[in-house]
Scaffold this motif. Structure first.
Motif, PDB file in Angstrom:
ATOM      1  N   VAL A   1      29.729  13.297  -7.442  1.00 49.15           N
ATOM      2  CA  VAL A   1      29.461  14.329  -8.051  1.00 49.15           C
ATOM      3  C   VAL A   1      28.055  14.470  -8.678  1.00 49.15           C
ATOM      4  CG1 VAL A   1      31.958  14.856  -8.892  1.00 49.15           C
ATOM      5  CG2 VAL A   1      30.413  13.704 -10.447  1.00 49.15           C
ATOM      6  N   PRO A   2      27.507  15.797  -9.055  1.00 48.40           N
ATOM      7  CA  PRO A   2      26.017  15.586  -9.657  1.00 48.40           C
ATOM      8  C   PRO A   2      26.266  14.742 -11.199  1.00 48.40           C
ATOM      9  CG  PRO A   2      26.732  17.990  -8.994  1.00 48.40           C
ATOM     10  CD  PRO A   2      28.058  17.093  -8.728  1.00 48.40           C
ATOM     11  N   GLU A   3      25.132  14.150 -10.999  1.00 47.11           N
ATOM     12  CA  GLU A   3      24.684  13.155 -12.170  1.00 47.11           C
ATOM     13  C   GLU A   3      24.937  13.874 -13.635  1.00 47.11           C
ATOM     14  OE1 GLU A   3      24.413   9.666 -14.138  1.00 47.11           O
ATOM     15  OE2 GLU A   3      24.810   9.825 -11.855  1.00 47.11           O
ATOM     16  N   SER A   4      24.457  15.058 -13.676  1.00 49.34           N
ATOM     17  CA  SER A   4      24.322  15.683 -14.878  1.00 49.34           C
ATOM     18  C   SER A   4      25.934  16.422 -15.210  1.00 49.34           C
ATOM     19  CB  SER A   4      23.401  16.833 -14.688  1.00 49.34           C
ATOM     20  OG  SER A   4      23.740  17.817 -13.570  1.00 49.34           O
ATOM     21  N   ARG A   5      26.886  16.429 -14.299  1.00 52.60           N
ATOM     22  CA  ARG A   5      28.032  16.849 -14.628  1.00 52.60           C
ATOM     23  C   ARG A   5      29.080  15.912 -14.577  1.00 52.60           C
ATOM     24  NH1 ARG A   5      28.019  22.500 -11.025  1.00 52.60           N
ATOM     25  NH2 ARG A   5      26.084  23.232 -11.623  1.00 52.60           N
ATOM     26  N   CYS A   6      28.639  14.616 -14.341  1.00 54.40           N
ATOM     27  CA  CYS A   6      29.668  13.413 -14.090  1.00 54.40           C
ATOM     28  C   CYS A   6      30.225  12.971 -15.549  1.00 54.40           C
ATOM     29  CB  CYS A   6      29.163  12.023 -13.490  1.00 54.40           C
ATOM     30  SG  CYS A   6      30.097  10.971 -13.186  1.00 54.40           S
ATOM     31  N   ILE A   7      31.466  13.227 -15.478  1.00 48.54           N
ATOM     32  CA  ILE A   7      32.111  13.167 -16.676  1.00 48.54           C
ATOM     33  C   ILE A   7      32.590  11.558 -17.163  1.00 48.54           C
ATOM     34  CG2 ILE A   7      34.247  13.538 -18.132  1.00 48.54           C
ATOM     35  CD1 ILE A   7      34.257  16.146 -17.013  1.00 48.54           C
ATOM     36  N   LYS A   8      32.740  10.908 -15.873  1.00 52.12           N
ATOM     37  CA  LYS A   8      33.079   9.420 -15.883  1.00 52.12           C
ATOM     38  C   LYS A   8      31.795   8.674 -16.434  1.00 52.12           C
ATOM     39  CE  LYS A   8      36.995   9.147 -12.901  1.00 52.12           C
ATOM     40  NZ  LYS A   8      37.558   8.247 -11.730  1.00 52.12           N
ATOM     41  N   CYS A   9      30.585   8.978 -16.056  1.00 55.59           N
ATOM     42  CA  CYS A   9      29.478   8.399 -16.361  1.00 55.59           C
ATOM     43  C   CYS A   9      28.830   8.987 -17.699  1.00 55.59           C
ATOM     44  CB  CYS A   9      28.344   8.471 -15.245  1.00 55.59           C
ATOM     45  SG  CYS A   9      28.636   7.700 -13.944  1.00 55.59           S
ATOM     46  N   HIS A  10      29.149  10.175 -17.985  1.00 56.01           N
ATOM     47  CA  HIS A  10      28.587  10.740 -19.258  1.00 56.01           C
ATOM     48  C   HIS A  10      29.706  11.436 -19.853  1.00 56.01           C
ATOM     49  CE1 HIS A  10      24.626   9.767 -17.941  1.00 56.01           C
ATOM     50  NE2 HIS A  10      25.105  10.292 -16.651  1.00 56.01           N
ATOM     51  N   PRO A  11      30.800  10.581 -20.613  1.00 60.05           N
ATOM     52  CA  PRO A  11      31.796  11.354 -21.178  1.00 60.05           C
ATOM     53  C   PRO A  11      31.466  12.454 -22.355  1.00 60.05           C
ATOM     54  CG  PRO A  11      31.522   8.913 -21.775  1.00 60.05           C
ATOM     55  CD  PRO A  11      30.640   9.199 -20.894  1.00 60.05           C
ATOM     56  N   GLU A  12      30.239  12.163 -22.980  1.00 62.49           N
ATOM     57  CA  GLU A  12      29.826  12.988 -23.695  1.00 62.49           C
ATOM     58  C   GLU A  12      29.763  14.335 -23.461  1.00 62.49           C
ATOM     59  OE1 GLU A  12      26.112  11.387 -21.783  1.00 62.49           O
ATOM     60  OE2 GLU A  12      28.068  10.627 -22.707  1.00 62.49           O
TER      61      GLU A  12
END
Length: 483
Positions: free
Chosen positions: A90-101
């Motif tokens: 998925v796009p890095e800016s939308r990856c919830i697993k990598c960026h749960p915030e």
């Protein structure tokens, strides 16, 4: 002269030694100059090692990929990294697993394995299920208990299929009674259906995925056991016909594939041994007649005291011996397949002895002058079809060699090979459907026999079924699948 030669040699040696010492003294530099020269000679090697180390460090930092030509010689610009998360696709800016915030959650309170907050992950923390309604789960069928239509068929939506615009929903009976048809009463903090269901965002997504909806149909289901099978003739309705005496085929009466009845003559065999047996019967019958006449004469002379009791007993024993010989001669002809009529007192005539044992329809087709007296008929032992013929007229045949085969094809045997684990589910009388490899439609039958041993080569158990073949569609030695 020797003294002068020694002096010149010593003088030459001293000159050479002095030159060597002088050369050694002049070529030895001072200590600081020697160190500087050695260091200068090592500089190129150090530069090469530093260049290799720098190249390795640069390659490691840039994933060993060469930069583009424009980035080296073009205008300097800020190179943006690719906005893509290779780990989750998925796009890095939308990856919830990598960026749960991005989902409004705390980065520390996040379960990366299941993609939910750690404090609400019921898979990692099953103790959460002890509260709320998340314990509403049917372990047998893998769906929520309140939505399990197998355990609770009363909540299933039956009848006509809903219109495509109205998405069908299945709700619990409590929610239906309360009028809640669009929202479940489950606690979202403990619901874990996200890990157990495939959900669609809209009805359009369902149609794009190729999912079709239909009405629920109730009908009985059956469990079947499949196995490789082979057909063969019913061995209780199959017989091989052979000549009991060696001889020559005199005439063939039935052809391959022709239907026969029990007792029909298949062929006639000319066996010389039959002629000897007929002669023995004729001799034994004549001897019996002679012994009967002798006994009657002794019985007449006995009251006149012309014959004695010893003569009477001797005549009776001779007659008994003649009767035994007649019986043995008749039995020998019956044993080779001849139909010998009941014992008669008169000696058979020449015509009767020539055609002895042949049916009337065969006698009518024979010419008396050109017919052998050694003919032995081969009879059909049962009603059926001639499925094998191995002789022609004039062929020499041996005793006990199969010449014909007759089979009743109205019923066939089906031998099925099943694994050992499935044998416990087989019982006599169970229905069987057999579909040949190159046949149309299935043929039905029933289980008639289950083997009590395992095949030592295939490690399977043989099961036999009986199939109805009144229409003759099924062929022997056919392969297929049986259920």
């Amino acid at each position: 002269m020797s003294t002068n030669r020694d002096e010149r040699a010593n003088h030459s040696g001293e000159l050479r030694a002095g030159r060597a010492v002088a050369a050694k003294t002049t070529s030895r530099p001072s200590g600081l100059v020697g160190f500087a020269k050695t260091t200068l000679r090592s500089v190129p090697t150090l530069l090469v090692l530093l260049a290799l180390g720098g190249a390795g460090y640069w390659g490691h930092k840039n994933d060993w990929r060469a930069p583009k030509f424009a980035s080296l010689f073009g205008p300097r610009a800020a190179v943006e990294s690719e906005d893509w998360c290779a780990e989750h696709n998925v796009p890095e800016s939308r990856c919830i697993k990598c960026h749960p915030e991005l989902a409004g959650e705390a980065p520390k309170d996040w379960c990366k394995e299941h993609g939910v907050p750690e404090s609400r992950c019921t898979i990692c923390h099953p103790e959460i299920l002890t509260k709320g309604v998340a314990g509403d789960w049917c372990k047998e069928h893998g769906v929520p208990e309140s939505n399990c239509t197998l355990c609770h068929p009363e909540i299933a939506v039956k009848g006509e299929l809903a219109k495509p615009a109205d998405a069908p929903r299945v709700v619990s009976s409590e929610d239906a009674a309360a009028g809640a048809t669009t929202k479940s009463a489950k606690d979202p903090a403990t619901c874990q259906t996200h890990a157990l269901r495939v959900q669609f965002a809209s009805a359009e997504s369902v149609s794009k995925a190729g999912v079709k909806l239909d009405s629920v149909i109730e009908r009985p289901m059956e469990q079947v056991i499949s196995g490789n099978a082979e057909t063969q003739y019913d061995r209780t309705r199959y017989a091989q016909v052979a000549s009991r005496l060696a001889g020559v085929v005199w005439r063939v009466e039935r052809e391959l594939g022709q239907a026969v009845q029990k007792g029909d003559v298949l062929a006639l065999v000319d066996a010389a041994e039959v002629g000897r047996m007929k002669a023995d019967l004729l001799t034994a019958t004549a001897q019996r007649e002679l012994r009967k006449q002798t006994l009657r004469r002794v019985e007449k002379l006995l009251p006149q005291k012309i014959s004695s009791e010893a003569d009477l007993q001797e005549a009776q024993a001779a007659l008994r011996e003649a009767e035994i010989r007649v019986f043995n001669a008749r039995q020998a002809l019956i044993n080779v397949g001849l139909v010998v009529p009941a014992d008669s007192e008169a000696v058979p005539d020449e015509r009767e002895l020539q055609l002895l044992g042949l049916p009337d329809q065969i006698r009518a087709s024979l010419e008396p002058g050109a017919t052998s007296a050694n003919l032995v008929p081969l009879f059909a032992p049962l009603e059926g079809i001639v499925v094998q013929r191995e002789i022609v007229a004039g062929e020499v045949v041996e005793a006990s060699k199969p010449l014909f085969a007759v089979a009743d094809t109205r019923r066939m045997w089906l031998t099925i090979d099943l694994p050992q684990a499935q044998v416990g589910r087989i019982a006599l009388g169970q229905p069987v459907r057999f579909r040949p490899e190159r046949g149309e439609g299935a043929i039905s039958g029933t289980i008639a026999w289950v083997s009590t041993a395992v095949d030592d080569q295939t490690r399977t158990v043989k099961v036999r079924a009986e199939l109805d073949n009144a229409d003759g569609r099924l062929l022997a030695n056919s392969f297929g699948r049986a259920q």
